[in-house]
Design a protein around this motif. Structure first.
Motif, PDB file in Angstrom:
ATOM      1  N   GLN A 130     -21.517   4.620  -8.169  1.00  0.00           N
ATOM      2  CA  GLN A 130     -22.959   4.813  -8.117  1.00  0.00           C
ATOM      3  C   GLN A 130     -23.517   4.132  -6.880  1.00  0.00           C
ATOM      4  O   GLN A 130     -22.946   3.180  -6.366  1.00  0.00           O
ATOM      5  N   LYS A 131     -24.656   4.665  -6.425  1.00  0.00           N
ATOM      6  CA  LYS A 131     -25.280   4.184  -5.202  1.00  0.00           C
ATOM      7  C   LYS A 131     -26.787   4.257  -5.388  1.00  0.00           C
ATOM      8  O   LYS A 131     -27.297   5.246  -5.905  1.00  0.00           O
ATOM      9  N   VAL A 132     -27.494   3.218  -4.983  1.00  0.00           N
ATOM     10  CA  VAL A 132     -28.947   3.182  -5.068  1.00  0.00           C
ATOM     11  C   VAL A 132     -29.499   3.273  -3.651  1.00  0.00           C
ATOM     12  O   VAL A 132     -29.137   2.471  -2.795  1.00  0.00           O
ATOM     13  N   ILE A 133     -30.341   4.282  -3.424  1.00  0.00           N
ATOM     14  CA  ILE A 133     -30.994   4.412  -2.126  1.00  0.00           C
ATOM     15  C   ILE A 133     -32.501   4.424  -2.344  1.00  0.00           C
ATOM     16  O   ILE A 133     -32.980   4.826  -3.397  1.00  0.00           O
ATOM     17  N   GLU A 134     -33.230   3.962  -1.347  1.00  0.00           N
ATOM     18  CA  GLU A 134     -34.686   3.941  -1.422  1.00  0.00           C
ATOM     19  C   GLU A 134     -35.227   4.871  -0.348  1.00  0.00           C
ATOM     20  O   GLU A 134     -34.855   4.771   0.816  1.00  0.00           O
ATOM     21  N   ILE A 135     -36.102   5.786  -0.780  1.00  0.00           N
ATOM     22  CA  ILE A 135     -36.688   6.764   0.137  1.00  0.00           C
ATOM     23  C   ILE A 135     -38.171   6.464   0.270  1.00  0.00           C
ATOM     24  O   ILE A 135     -38.871   6.329  -0.728  1.00  0.00           O
ATOM     25  N   ASP A 136     -38.633   6.352   1.502  1.00  0.00           N
ATOM     26  CA  ASP A 136     -40.053   6.090   1.713  1.00  0.00           C
ATOM     27  C   ASP A 136     -40.700   7.125   2.622  1.00  0.00           C
ATOM     28  O   ASP A 136     -41.836   6.945   3.041  1.00  0.00           O
ATOM     29  N   GLU A 137     -40.002   8.224   2.891  1.00  0.00           N
ATOM     30  CA  GLU A 137     -40.574   9.286   3.712  1.00  0.00           C
ATOM     31  C   GLU A 137     -41.114  10.392   2.808  1.00  0.00           C
ATOM     32  O   GLU A 137     -40.401  10.916   1.961  1.00  0.00           O
ATOM     33  N   GLU A 138     -42.368  10.742   3.024  1.00  0.00           N
ATOM     34  CA  GLU A 138     -43.032  11.751   2.200  1.00  0.00           C
ATOM     35  C   GLU A 138     -42.334  13.103   2.295  1.00  0.00           C
ATOM     36  O   GLU A 138     -42.222  13.829   1.307  1.00  0.00           O
ATOM     37  N   LYS A 139     -41.832  13.429   3.470  1.00  0.00           N
ATOM     38  CA  LYS A 139     -41.180  14.727   3.676  1.00  0.00           C
ATOM     39  C   LYS A 139     -39.929  14.868   2.806  1.00  0.00           C
ATOM     40  O   LYS A 139     -39.667  15.927   2.248  1.00  0.00           O
ATOM     41  N   LYS A 140     -39.163  13.800   2.680  1.00  0.00           N
ATOM     42  CA  LYS A 140     -37.945  13.840   1.863  1.00  0.00           C
ATOM     43  C   LYS A 140     -38.256  13.835   0.372  1.00  0.00           C
ATOM     44  O   LYS A 140     -37.525  14.402  -0.429  1.00  0.00           O
TER      45      LYS A 140
ATOM     46  N   ALA B 188     -31.170  19.907  -3.766  1.00  0.00           N
ATOM     47  CA  ALA B 188     -30.147  19.955  -2.718  1.00  0.00           C
ATOM     48  C   ALA B 188     -30.054  18.589  -2.030  1.00  0.00           C
ATOM     49  O   ALA B 188     -31.063  17.933  -1.772  1.00  0.00           O
ATOM     50  N   GLY B 189     -28.839  18.167  -1.718  1.00  0.00           N
ATOM     51  CA  GLY B 189     -28.616  16.855  -1.122  1.00  0.00           C
ATOM     52  C   GLY B 189     -29.126  16.738   0.297  1.00  0.00           C
ATOM     53  O   GLY B 189     -29.535  15.667   0.722  1.00  0.00           O
ATOM     54  N   ASP B 190     -29.103  17.849   1.051  1.00  0.00           N
ATOM     55  CA  ASP B 190     -29.579  17.759   2.435  1.00  0.00           C
ATOM     56  C   ASP B 190     -31.094  17.603   2.512  1.00  0.00           C
ATOM     57  O   ASP B 190     -31.617  17.214   3.551  1.00  0.00           O
ATOM     58  N   ASP B 191     -31.829  17.885   1.412  1.00  0.00           N
ATOM     59  CA  ASP B 191     -33.262  17.601   1.371  1.00  0.00           C
ATOM     60  C   ASP B 191     -33.524  16.099   1.259  1.00  0.00           C
ATOM     61  O   ASP B 191     -34.561  15.613   1.684  1.00  0.00           O
ATOM     62  N   VAL B 192     -32.571  15.368   0.680  1.00  0.00           N
ATOM     63  CA  VAL B 192     -32.732  13.929   0.483  1.00  0.00           C
ATOM     64  C   VAL B 192     -32.377  13.168   1.756  1.00  0.00           C
ATOM     65  O   VAL B 192     -33.145  12.342   2.234  1.00  0.00           O
ATOM     66  N   ASP B 193     -31.185  13.436   2.294  1.00  0.00           N
ATOM     67  CA  ASP B 193     -30.730  12.733   3.490  1.00  0.00           C
ATOM     68  C   ASP B 193     -29.618  13.551   4.130  1.00  0.00           C
ATOM     69  O   ASP B 193     -28.948  14.336   3.455  1.00  0.00           O
ATOM     70  N   GLU B 194     -29.408  13.352   5.414  1.00  0.00           N
ATOM     71  CA  GLU B 194     -28.386  14.121   6.132  1.00  0.00           C
ATOM     72  C   GLU B 194     -26.978  13.769   5.655  1.00  0.00           C
ATOM     73  O   GLU B 194     -26.072  14.588   5.712  1.00  0.00           O
ATOM     74  N   GLN B 195     -26.782  12.538   5.189  1.00  0.00           N
ATOM     75  CA  GLN B 195     -25.447  12.133   4.756  1.00  0.00           C
ATOM     76  C   GLN B 195     -25.029  12.799   3.444  1.00  0.00           C
ATOM     77  O   GLN B 195     -23.859  12.770   3.098  1.00  0.00           O
ATOM     78  N   PHE B 196     -25.979  13.397   2.706  1.00  0.00           N
ATOM     79  CA  PHE B 196     -25.676  14.059   1.446  1.00  0.00           C
ATOM     80  C   PHE B 196     -25.672  15.579   1.582  1.00  0.00           C
ATOM     81  O   PHE B 196     -25.836  16.295   0.594  1.00  0.00           O
ATOM     82  N   ALA B 197     -25.484  16.089   2.784  1.00  0.00           N
ATOM     83  CA  ALA B 197     -25.446  17.535   2.996  1.00  0.00           C
ATOM     84  C   ALA B 197     -24.261  18.123   2.232  1.00  0.00           C
ATOM     85  O   ALA B 197     -23.151  17.593   2.254  1.00  0.00           O
TER      86      ALA B 197
END
Length: 106
Positions: free
Chosen positions: A17-27, A41-50
């Motif tokens: 498991q991994k905890v990430i914090e997102i603070d960008e409105e676009k994501k 979709a993972g690529d909507d969250v971050d590029e590393q989860f494409a």
């Protein structure tokens, strides 16, 4: 006022498991108006989860009220809960209680 969102990403087949914090409105827009059980979709969250697909399994609001499946709202509601419901554990036989829960829409 904008609030950051924490995501707890888990893979039960390997126990990671991994905890990430997102603070960008676009994501974060990828999660808005989605219900519990829907995929993101993972690529909507971050590029590393494409290439990954995430399923929304639960969560809580900033005050800590848990999301409840089947409550079609994006805010808080007060429900009369008994032993057959999640989010409440009875202490006596036949006990019911009105509790605040969050709807299942992010």
């Amino acid at each position: 006022t904008f609030v950051a969102m924490k995501l707890n990403i888990s893979n039960p087949s390997v126990g990671a498991q991994k905890v990430i914090e997102i603070d960008e409105e676009k994501k974060l827009r990828a999660f808005y108006d989605k219900r519990m059980g829907q995929d993101v979709a993972g690529d909507d969250v971050d590029e590393q989860f494409a290439g990954y697909i995430f399923r929304i399994c639960g969560g809580n609001d900033k005050e800590g009220f848990a999301m409840k499946q089947g409550v079609l709202s994006n805010g808080r509601v007060r429900l009369l809960l008994d032993k057959n419901h999640t989010c409440y554990r009875t202490r006596r036989k036949g006990e019911r209680k009105r509790k605040s829960v969050r709807g299942c829409i992010v």
